[in-house]
Design a protein around this motif. Structure first.
Motif, short mmCIF file in Angstrom:
data_model
loop_
_atom_site.label_atom_id
_atom_site.label_comp_id
_atom_site.label_asym_id
_atom_site.label_seq_id
_atom_site.Cartn_x
_atom_site.Cartn_y
_atom_site.Cartn_z
N ARG A 19 42.82 49.02 52.68
CA ARG A 19 42.78 48.55 51.29
C ARG A 19 43.34 49.59 50.33
O ARG A 19 44.05 49.26 49.39
CB ARG A 19 41.35 48.18 50.89
N GLU A 22 47.07 49.47 50.48
CA GLU A 22 47.59 48.32 49.75
C GLU A 22 47.58 48.58 48.24
O GLU A 22 48.54 48.25 47.54
CB GLU A 22 46.77 47.07 50.06
N GLU A 23 46.51 49.15 47.73
CA GLU A 23 46.42 49.44 46.30
C GLU A 23 47.44 50.50 45.89
O GLU A 23 48.04 50.41 44.82
CB GLU A 23 45.01 49.88 45.93
N SER A 26 50.68 48.86 45.63
CA SER A 26 50.71 48.03 44.43
C SER A 26 50.99 48.85 43.18
O SER A 26 51.68 48.40 42.27
CB SER A 26 49.39 47.27 44.26
N GLN A 91 52.19 38.75 45.99
CA GLN A 91 50.92 39.48 45.95
C GLN A 91 49.96 38.83 44.97
O GLN A 91 48.75 38.80 45.21
CB GLN A 91 51.17 40.93 45.56
N GLU A 108 40.11 41.85 46.53
CA GLU A 108 41.14 40.82 46.43
C GLU A 108 41.56 40.58 44.98
O GLU A 108 42.74 40.41 44.68
CB GLU A 108 40.62 39.52 47.03
N HIS A 111 43.75 43.41 43.79
CA HIS A 111 45.06 43.28 44.44
C HIS A 111 45.90 42.22 43.73
O HIS A 111 47.09 42.43 43.46
CB HIS A 111 44.84 42.94 45.92
N GLU A 112 45.30 41.07 43.42
CA GLU A 112 46.03 40.01 42.72
C GLU A 112 46.37 40.43 41.30
O GLU A 112 47.45 40.09 40.79
CB GLU A 112 45.21 38.72 42.72
#
Length: 143
Positions: A19, A22-23, A26, A91, A108, A111-112
């Motif tokens: 996670r 992923e962040e 982003s 994303q 989540e 992330h969105e």
């Protein structure tokens, strides 16, 4: 030392690291579109100023070369911004669940949100790149 290695190998820690990765990606996604616009701005105006200062006194007409150069830089910048917009749209994942209201700050939702922010920044950066390139259309001379 062994206890720490065993702790790092737990499924929860692996999920947390995934996670975090992923962040972090982003956050890079958010900065890429404005960075493409800034580089486009510097290359367009700085390149035109440098080129006109160097070749304007000569008998050579520099305007067609500058127009082609700015057009090439613009296409490249818009391609980068378009790619970032496409990745951030995926994303954001809005059309999958039509959920734009997030009551809790869970992974989540964050992330969105980062995808949404990157998508909006991509739209603004694309508009800015187009406006930066517009003077090349109307340019007649370097003076």
């Amino acid at each position: 030392m062994e206890a720490r290695q065993q702790q790092e190998e737990t499924p929860e820690n692996k999920e947390e690291r995934r996670r975090f990765a992923e962040e972090a990606s982003s956050l890079w996604l958010i900065t890429l579109s404005p960075l493409a616009w800034a580089i486009h701005f510097i290359l367009s105006y700085g390149g035109a100023a440098l080129y006109c200062a160097r070749f304007a006194p000569a008998e050579f007409d520099p305007v067609p070369f500058m127009r082609l150069s700015i057009a090439g830089i613009t296409v490249l910048a818009l391609a980068v911004i378009g790619y970032v917009a496409w990745v951030s749209w995926r994303q954001w994942d809005y059309l999958d669940d039509y959920d734009y209201d997030h009551a809790k700050a869970v992974g989540e939702d964050r992330h969105e949100f980062l995808g949404h922010a990157a998508f909006l920044l991509s739209i603004m950066s694309a508009i800015a790149v187009i406006y930066v390139a517009m003077p090349a259309i109307f340019m007649e001379t370097c003076r």
